[in-house]
Write an enzyme that holds these catalytic residues in place. Sequence first.
Site, mmCIF file in Angstrom:
data_model
loop_
_atom_site.group_PDB
_atom_site.id
_atom_site.type_symbol
_atom_site.label_atom_id
_atom_site.label_comp_id
_atom_site.label_asym_id
_atom_site.label_seq_id
_atom_site.Cartn_x
_atom_site.Cartn_y
_atom_site.Cartn_z
ATOM 1 N N HIS A 319 0.805 -1.216 0.000
ATOM 2 C CA HIS A 319 0.000 0.000 0.000
ATOM 3 C C HIS A 319 0.842 1.273 0.000
ATOM 4 C CE1 HIS A 319 -3.692 1.977 -0.136
ATOM 5 N NE2 HIS A 319 -4.269 1.587 0.988
ATOM 6 N N ASP A 323 -2.464 1.693 -4.712
ATOM 7 C CA ASP A 323 -3.727 2.052 -4.073
ATOM 8 C C ASP A 323 -4.786 1.009 -4.405
ATOM 9 O OD1 ASP A 323 -2.646 4.381 -2.997
ATOM 10 O OD2 ASP A 323 -3.076 5.518 -4.829
#
Length: 343
Positions: A319, A323
């Site tokens: 992350h 995204d």
Amino acid sequence: MRPSGPGADFASPVVRRLLREHNVELQAIRGSGRNGRVTRDDVMGYLRGPAAAAPVTSKALSVVSAPAEAAPLAPAPLAQAPLAAASAAAAATPAGAGLVPFLPTVYRPPRVEPHEGDEVIPFTRRRRIIAEHMVYSKITSPHVATVAEVDMHKVSLARAAPRPAGQGKPSFLAYLCTAAVRALRDHPRLNSAVARDALVVRHSIHLGVAVDAEEGLVVPVVKHADRHTVEGLGAAIDELAAKARAGKLTADDLSGGTFTVSNPGREGNLFGVSIINQPQVAILRMGELVKRPVVVTAADGEDHIVVHPMMHLCLSYDHRVIDGVAANRFLYSVRQRLEKVDL
């Protein structure tokens, strides 16, 4: 502190291998040999630590012999050595170092003591590398997972179709890997690595495929996987898997991967979340194929209940750089390619 002097920094190959197996520095041990030379007994005494005062007997503790690459085990009274070594290493590790770099200085991992009937199985070198790599990955990348359900009906039909003489039938894994590398062409951010504060998007797609070999997990790499047909990619994966199980993989076979697919097998595996294979930024895990009723829409717009082979795919991604929208688009692309056999 170890005494200095002639011979103080020398140790036999057996001693050095034992030190490597237990992650102990030579300088940490006081040598009792000639001119301060560290002997095997010195190392084993250091590993036993205070626990040596109450050795475990052979009746109380069953010890499984380590594989050939591990250091040979001492007799039963020394069977605590691997556990004592771990505790000693934890106590001697300063904050910010070792497998768990973010532990507070007041915390020490709990000591594990064997009980009657327990087996002590020393880590082989490969198992230790796997363990350290997994912990490093979890600490380095904030893992997020997304799951998709895939209808594998058309892939099943494609596998059952007649093929030219001599051409094998690709596995479901081969179809999944082909769909993944085709999707990576359209979503190159998933085929990248983090270099400090920059993202390196790889031009070539080198696919790692996790294989469970006798001595532990390995990830051989198919170079330029996107250049293969589904048949060619399936053959390349099968060849590497055979080399892995025969212990014949080379360093080149294991290097250069840019994206990984994991297939943990067919037994009780609905879906699971894999740990990213560093320095990559994503890994795709294949679930079990299960036949069950699903609703499909026919060409005339009517809904029908049919029995199709269904499979879950789980994408773990970093992350820091991927995204949720980008990850979901990639996984959706893989799903669409499999459901339409668009390879």
